[in-house]
Design an enzyme around this catalytic site. Structure first.
Site, PDB file in Angstrom:
ATOM      1  N   PRO A 229     131.495 -10.626  93.100  1.00 24.95           N
ATOM      2  CA  PRO A 229     131.561  -9.543  94.088  1.00 24.95           C
ATOM      3  C   PRO A 229     130.255  -9.675  94.758  1.00 24.95           C
ATOM      4  O   PRO A 229     129.297  -9.994  94.425  1.00 24.95           O
ATOM      5  CB  PRO A 229     131.392  -8.354  93.083  1.00 24.95           C
ATOM      6  CG  PRO A 229     131.760  -8.774  91.786  1.00 24.95           C
ATOM      7  CD  PRO A 229     131.629 -10.294  91.696  1.00 24.95           C
ATOM      8  N   GLU A 230     130.327  -9.736  96.234  1.00 21.82           N
ATOM      9  CA  GLU A 230     129.094  -9.591  97.208  1.00 21.82           C
ATOM     10  C   GLU A 230     129.153  -8.102  97.693  1.00 21.82           C
ATOM     11  O   GLU A 230     130.151  -7.245  97.252  1.00 21.82           O
ATOM     12  CB  GLU A 230     129.240 -10.591  98.040  1.00 21.82           C
ATOM     13  CG  GLU A 230     129.192 -12.158  97.442  1.00 21.82           C
ATOM     14  CD  GLU A 230     129.073 -12.999  98.545  1.00 21.82           C
ATOM     15  OE1 GLU A 230     128.382 -13.002  99.695  1.00 21.82           O
ATOM     16  OE2 GLU A 230     129.462 -14.417  98.232  1.00 21.82           O
TER      17      GLU A 230
ATOM     18  N   LYS B  53     124.020  -5.029  96.380  1.00 20.31           N
ATOM     19  CA  LYS B  53     125.277  -5.131  95.171  1.00 20.31           C
ATOM     20  C   LYS B  53     124.758  -3.880  94.090  1.00 20.31           C
ATOM     21  O   LYS B  53     125.617  -4.167  93.150  1.00 20.31           O
ATOM     22  CB  LYS B  53     125.377  -6.412  94.869  1.00 20.31           C
ATOM     23  CG  LYS B  53     125.610  -7.581  95.710  1.00 20.31           C
ATOM     24  CD  LYS B  53     125.569  -8.985  95.237  1.00 20.31           C
ATOM     25  CE  LYS B  53     124.520  -9.899  95.533  1.00 20.31           C
ATOM     26  NZ  LYS B  53     124.668 -11.340  95.216  1.00 20.31           N
TER      27      LYS B  53
ATOM     28  N   ARG C 234     133.017 -11.672  82.382  1.00 17.33           N
ATOM     29  CA  ARG C 234     132.075 -12.677  82.184  1.00 17.33           C
ATOM     30  C   ARG C 234     130.924 -11.845  81.502  1.00 17.33           C
ATOM     31  O   ARG C 234     129.734 -12.526  81.276  1.00 17.33           O
ATOM     32  CB  ARG C 234     131.889 -13.181  83.155  1.00 17.33           C
ATOM     33  CG  ARG C 234     133.021 -14.275  83.485  1.00 17.33           C
ATOM     34  CD  ARG C 234     132.656 -15.178  85.037  1.00 17.33           C
ATOM     35  NE  ARG C 234     131.640 -15.816  84.547  1.00 17.33           N
ATOM     36  CZ  ARG C 234     131.331 -16.962  85.544  1.00 17.33           C
ATOM     37  NH1 ARG C 234     132.028 -16.766  86.986  1.00 17.33           N
ATOM     38  NH2 ARG C 234     130.252 -17.671  85.575  1.00 17.33           N
TER      39      ARG C 234
ATOM     40  N   ARG D 141     122.575 -23.399  94.844  1.00 17.58           N
ATOM     41  CA  ARG D 141     123.898 -23.109  94.968  1.00 17.58           C
ATOM     42  C   ARG D 141     124.711 -24.153  95.695  1.00 17.58           C
ATOM     43  O   ARG D 141     124.387 -24.764  96.739  1.00 17.58           O
ATOM     44  CB  ARG D 141     124.178 -21.673  95.619  1.00 17.58           C
ATOM     45  CG  ARG D 141     123.082 -20.561  95.063  1.00 17.58           C
ATOM     46  CD  ARG D 141     123.820 -20.180  93.694  1.00 17.58           C
ATOM     47  NE  ARG D 141     125.309 -19.735  93.524  1.00 17.58           N
ATOM     48  CZ  ARG D 141     125.606 -18.614  93.804  1.00 17.58           C
ATOM     49  NH1 ARG D 141     124.676 -17.713  93.952  1.00 17.58           N
ATOM     50  NH2 ARG D 141     126.828 -18.319  93.827  1.00 17.58           N
TER      51      ARG D 141
END
Ligand SMILES: [Zn+2]
Length: 266
Positions: free
Chosen positions: A2-3, A60, A130, A256
């Site tokens: 999710p962003e 977020k 997760r 990243r």
């Protein structure tokens, strides 16, 4: 993962279906999931008997305000979180959050890390396979920069102009601007023609203006397409750049995995 666009989908689901319903109790089976000293008992006491009156978002971070000046509930979706709202009486369960590109949509009971039961018999849950999300009461919203949807030219100039870090690292830093993650930043830099590894302070005023337009376009266009995974930049090393055909590069920037065009991103 999710962003900001996925969290906004989750916020919209909560805004439409969780407001005005009185809290009967909380489901908080996982103490580790509750942050900043909260426990199932303190969260239950904080929310019990109250109704949610607003579903907000900063970056977020999802925020649910309660009535009567009660506390704000903060929800972090982490890497795989989705919000499920059960409207009760066997009606549909509504969802928003992680785009499920890499995650399962099975509803395993243990994945419901947190939930709120409503007095009307319905509930909402945060499902997170997760387990990298979190729940807190009265989160510190000001540790986050301005929301990416509200990013101004002045603020972008300030955060880039004083940084020797790569441009990508500045845009990913939630304390500088809140909500952009790996996919949205790569897409914005691709659209804006900026090398992700470029030292932030060396981005010229003209490139900065282009970058701001690119961030706004990215949020608007990918939001309409359905999420942060719907960008134009192929995430395939060696694939031709859709703009100029140059083979795309893959590397690590800001810790990243990053894709960029060595030709038009400078
Ligand atoms: Zn290119």
């Amino acid at each position: 993962v999710p962003e900001i666009l996925e969290v906004e989908q989750a916020r919209a689901v909560l805004a439409e279906h969780a407001l005005g319903r009185r809290v009967a109790g909380v489901h908080a089976p996982d103490a580790w999931y509750l942050k900043r000293g909260a426990s199932a008992a303190t969260v239950g006491a904080a929310l019990g008997g109250r109704a949610f009156v607003a579903a907000r978002r900063r970056g977020k971070l999802l925020l649910l305000d309660t009535d009567g000046g009660g506390p704000t509930l903060g929800l972090h979706l982490g890497m795989s979180g989705r919000v499920l709202v059960d409207v009760g009486d066997g009606q549909a369960v509504l969802e928003g959050g992680d785009p499920l590109v890499y995650a399962s949509n099975r509803d395993v009971v243990e994945w419901r890390r947190f939930g709120v039961r409503f007095a009307d018999g319905g509930a909402f849950y945060l499902r997170d396979p997760r387990r990298l999300g979190a729940v807190e009461i009265e989160p510190d919203e000001d540790r986050l920069g301005p929301d990416a949807f509200d990013l101004s030219a002045d603020h972008l100039a300030r955060i880039l102009g004083r940084s020797k870090a790569p441009a990508k690292a500045v845009l990913m830093n939630q304390a500088r601007v809140a909500g952009l993650g790996n996919l949205l930043v790569d897409e914005s830099l691709y659209r804006g023609g900026i090398d992700p590894a470029r030292t932030a302070a060396t981005v010229t005023a003209r490139s900065r203006a282009r970058l701001l337009r690119a961030i706004r376009d990215t949020l608007r266009i990918l939001g309409a397409r359905g999420g942060s995974h719907t960008g134009d930049l192929p995430r395939v090393a060696g694939a031709p750049c859709p703009r100029d055909g140059a083979p795309l590069r893959r590397g690590r920037v800001a810790g990243r995995t990053t894709y960029w065009c060595p030709d038009h991103q400078t």
